[in-house]
Design an enzyme around this catalytic site. Structure first.
Site, PDB file in Angstrom:
ATOM      1  N   ALA A   1       0.847  -1.189   0.000  1.00 25.06           N
ATOM      2  CA  ALA A   1       0.000   0.000   0.000  1.00 25.06           C
ATOM      3  C   ALA A   1       0.882   1.239   0.000  1.00 25.06           C
ATOM      4  CB  ALA A   1      -0.911   0.003   1.222  1.00 25.06           C
ATOM      5  N   ASP A   2       0.297   2.324  -0.432  1.00 28.64           N
ATOM      6  CA  ASP A   2       0.971   3.610  -0.316  1.00 28.64           C
ATOM      7  C   ASP A   2      -0.081   4.687  -0.135  1.00 28.64           C
ATOM      8  OD1 ASP A   2       4.043   4.451  -0.887  1.00 28.64           O
ATOM      9  OD2 ASP A   2       2.669   6.126  -1.125  1.00 28.64           O
ATOM     10  N   GLN A   3       0.269   5.669   0.648  1.00 25.73           N
ATOM     11  CA  GLN A   3      -0.612   6.812   0.853  1.00 25.73           C
ATOM     12  C   GLN A   3       0.187   8.068   0.552  1.00 25.73           C
ATOM     13  OE1 GLN A   3      -2.014   8.152   4.873  1.00 25.73           O
ATOM     14  NE2 GLN A   3      -4.004   7.641   3.989  1.00 25.73           N
TER      15      GLN A   3
END
Length: 170
Positions: A118-120
């Site tokens: 994931a990445d934000q």
């Protein structure tokens, strides 16, 4: 089962086509998968392990709260090298590119595992267009970044990918 509710029907997974033995709505013409010949059932994958492609303790805590067994591996992916692509891709596609890159960086090391990455990203609405907010790194830069955000709107965009080598098509 509630009292007074007639005979209980068996619960089965259903597919499109076939008999109506198991369903309360005969007009749908669905057939119980459990009653199909094994040769027609979807192939089952052998259970595999889950690898969290992240060093984030918050993501690990989330999986722990869900009581999902997993391993943690640090992705070997340079997010900073990807920053020039932000303007051409836009916020959602860029976040997805980062999450996919993290998963891809571990594919060779964990070929038989599900990779969860994931990445934000933070995006600040700027006069010249959206601006990617990075990790400040120091207290002074953090204060400067917060001051630049004061009175302006920002957005957090999160991308999550779950990949298994046999099914992945990057």
């Amino acid at each position: 089962r509630e009292a007074g509710m007639g005979p209980q029907r068996p619960v089965h997974r259903v597919s499109v086509s076939g008999c109506t033995e198991c369903l309360p709505q005969p007009s749908r013409r669905r057939r119980c998968v459990a009653r199909r010949p094994r040769s027609l059932q979807a192939p089952r994958m052998a259970p595999s392990r889950l690898v969290l492609a992240s060093t984030s303790r918050y993501r690990a805590q989330l999986l722990e709260r869900l009581e999902v067994p997993f391993e943690v591996a640090a992705p070997r992916f340079d997010e900073d090298a990807e920053r020039p692509h932000f303007a051409e891709l836009g916020d959602e596609a860029f976040a997805l590119r980062l999450a996919r890159g993290k998963a891809a960086s571990l594919r060779d090391e964990y070929p038989d595992a599900w990779l969860l990455a994931a990445d934000q990203i933070g995006v600040l609405a700027d006069e010249t267009g959206p601006r990617l907010l990075g990790k400040p790194g120091t207290q002074e830069r953090a204060v400067a970044q917060l001051l630049s955000m004061s009175g302006r709107s920002h957005q957090l965009v999160t991308a999550v990918v779950l990949v298994m080598e046999l099914l992945a098509a990057f």
